[in-house]
Design a protein around this motif. Structure first.
Motif, short mmCIF file in Angstrom:
data_model
loop_
_atom_site.label_atom_id
_atom_site.label_comp_id
_atom_site.label_asym_id
_atom_site.label_seq_id
_atom_site.Cartn_x
_atom_site.Cartn_y
_atom_site.Cartn_z
N ILE A 364 0.84 -1.21 0.00
CA ILE A 364 0.00 0.00 0.00
C ILE A 364 0.87 1.25 0.00
N GLU A 367 2.58 1.77 -3.31
CA GLU A 367 1.58 2.23 -4.28
C GLU A 367 1.31 3.72 -4.07
N ASP A 368 1.28 4.16 -2.81
CA ASP A 368 1.07 5.58 -2.52
C ASP A 368 2.23 6.42 -3.03
N LYS A 429 -7.88 2.55 -8.94
CA LYS A 429 -7.70 3.73 -8.10
C LYS A 429 -8.69 3.72 -6.94
N GLN A 432 -7.62 1.34 -4.43
CA GLN A 432 -6.52 1.89 -3.65
C GLN A 432 -7.05 2.82 -2.55
N ASN A 436 -6.75 2.17 1.37
CA ASN A 436 -6.09 3.14 2.23
C ASN A 436 -6.91 3.46 3.46
#
Ligand code: ADP
Length: 538
Positions: A364, A367-368, A429, A432, A436
């Motif tokens: 995560i 990916e951020d 997206k 994601q 998050n």
């Protein structure tokens, strides 16, 4: 005094002042010094013309006649030198040192010949008007002078085609067009016509028009350097005042008058000097400020570059991290599932479990990082299609089940009755974003539960995803700051050290692209928080 002479005297006066102004203002740039010289020689030229016109004996005529031609060629040389340097940003503009020395020598020779020999000016006469008789080398003199100007204009044109800066182009246009009038007039009325036609009637036109030459170049330079036209006007006025009062003092009839005028003169000089000094101080301050502004602009540019490099670095590093992470996550999950044989012993299982969970969290974070660098470099790409939001959230809940279990939290997902919940979005997206938010809820909740829900408002056709936890909550004073890059609450570090402060920033940015909104509610520290994602139904 005839009108022409008055004009000449005025031009002389203006040219002297402007050359002083240029000299003083050009301290910092080598190039403009040459223009200072050009104006100084121009004033000598004008003065010589004035003396030439008032001389009434051959003896007196000799001096100004020669001075006319000495100053003429020096004007052209200075202008040529100026053309080499002005707006040339290379470190050493007059690189061709030898050319410069040759030019100086040639001019020096011609100056010497004008003063000491009869090869250029053979004689002068006062009968039938003051005129000059030319010697056999005069054509050479004329040719050199004309080529100086010609060459200068070639330089200016070349520079004009090369520079991109709009301001600099305007300056060059001013110089080229502005000086051309004076130069053409001077060449015709003072170099060609007297020699070819023996026409001295308009001999004074060149010197009179040189005021344009000096004035316009000063103006053009001043746009570049910092002395403004107002400063110059101010000085001109002060000088004019001095001369006026001085002439009055000299011409006073009585001693009394002279004392009064003398006193007046002294006081105008003192006040004038003070005024000019303050003007220069102001100019200096402005120059310094401009310098600082330039420095800042430079620093800013460097920072922007650095920032860009940082984003690139972040992007490369994250890409490099991604594949090993996937391997770690994949293999640890396979080990846990028993793909490589049974996992015996709680300790081993616990250890592999940890590896799996940490890898998942790292995915995560990476990916951020990638998203942040994509956002900053403006190359985030979206792949919009119809997305079933309910299914998506379900998937995320399942994906993070291990984590929530591990944390001892119950996770519920309540689906509103008014489904289905279709949105137009980029599946990856949105996944994601939800990941998050749910991951945060798990991270920042020590005990209790996390309740997710999805609902649609039939009237506004807005779909709302709620993620409510019973965690550490958020203090009202930081709640507005959380969606900024790298922003973390001071308490967050205590609960979870492995945070970047990027997650919510990314969510906000991604949400913008989806024309939706994200916000958070919290009754206060220790009282849990609720995050909301709002989309438009498709
Ligand atoms: P990170 O979690 O990596 O620090 P985020 O951008 O995801 O970065 O979150 C920013 C900050 O917002 C966190 O550091 C934390 O202070 C606060 N925060 C986010 N989610 C929650 C939550 N569910 N409960 C309490 N605080 C939260």
């Amino acid at each position: 005094m005839s009108l022409v002479n008055i004009v000449l005297a005025l031009v002389f006066f203006i040219a002297v002042v402007l050359s002083v102004v240029i000299f003083v203002g050009s301290k910092k740039s080598k190039g403009t010094v040459y223009m200072g010289w050009a104006s100084l020689w121009a004033s000598l030229w004008v003065l010589s013309m004035l003396l030439f016109r008032v001389a009434n004996t051959v003896y007196f005529l000799n001096f100004p006649s020669r001075a006319l031609y000495v100053s003429g060629i020096l004007i052209s040389l200075s202008f040529l030198m100026f053309s080499f340097v002005f707006l040339d940003h290379s470190p050493n503009p007059i690189a061709r040192h030898r050319t410069r020395i040759l030019l100086y020598l040639l001019t020096l020779l011609l100056v010497g010949a004008t003063i000491f020999t009869t090869t250029i000016i053979s004689d002068v006469t006062v009968t039938g008007g003051n005129t000059v008789l030319f010697g056999e080398l005069y054509p050479l003199y004329g040719a050199v002078l004309i080529s100086h100007f010609f060459w200068a204009y070639i330089n200016f044109f070349k520079r004009y085609r090369k520079v991109n800066d709009k301001g600099e182009r305007v300056q060059l246009r001013y110089i080229i067009v502005g000086t051309l009038v004076s130069v053409v007039a001077g060449l015709y009325f003072d170099i060609l016509a007297p020699y070819l036609l023996r026409d001295f009637r308009h001999y004074w036109v060149g010197p009179a028009l040189i005021v344009l030459f000096v004035g316009i170049t000063t103006f053009a330079i001043s746009k570049y350097r910092l002395f403004s036209i107002r400063v110059i006007a101010g000085q001109l006025f002060i000088f004019a005042l001095w001369i006026f009062v001085l002439v009055r003092t000299i011409l006073s009839d009585t001693a009394n008058e002279r004392i009064i005028n003398g006193g007046l003169f002294i006081s105008t000089v003192i006040i004038g000097v003070l005024l000019i000094r303050s003007i220069f101080q102001e100019v200096q301050t402005r120059e310094r400020m401009e310098g600082l502004a330039n420095e800042l602009a430079g620093a800013n540019e460097r920072l922007t570059q650095l920032d860009q490099q940082k984003s690139e670095f972040l992007s490369i590093a994250s890409h490099q991290l991604r594949s090993p992470l996937t391997a770690i996550k994949g293999y640890s999950s396979m080990i846990l599932e028993g793909s490589f044989g049974p996992v015996t012993g709680d300790k081993l299982r616990e250890a592999v479990d940890r590896i799996f969970l940490s890898a998942e969290r790292l995915v995560i974070i990476v990916e951020d990082f990638l998203n942040v660098s994509r956002i900053e470099q403006g190359r985030m790409q979206y792949d919009f299609s119809t997305v079933n939001l309910e299914e998506l959230v379900d998937g995320v809940v399942k994906e993070l089940e291990q984590n929530s279990k591990k944390a001892g939290l119950t996770v519920t997902f309540e689906k509103g009755a008014n489904g289905p919940f279709f949105i137009h979005a980029d599946f990856g997206k949105v996944r994601q974003m939800v990941t998050n938010l749910l991951d945060n809820a798990i991270k920042y909740t020590k005990q209790g539960s996390i309740a997710l829900s999805i609902n649609k408002d039939s009237a506004t056709r807005k779909i709302l995803v709620k993620i409510k936890d019973t965690g550490i909550g958020i203090a009202p004073e930081v709640i507005t700051l959380l969606f900024q890059k790298f922003s973390r609450d001071k308490n967050a570090g205590k609960v979870n050290i492995m945070g970047t402060g990027l997650g919510l920033y990314v969510v906000k940015e991604l949400m913008k692209a989806h024309k939706g909104s994200v916000w958070v509610d919290s009754p206060g520290e220790g009282k849990g928080s609720t995050f909301y994602l709002e989309f438009m139904a498709e």
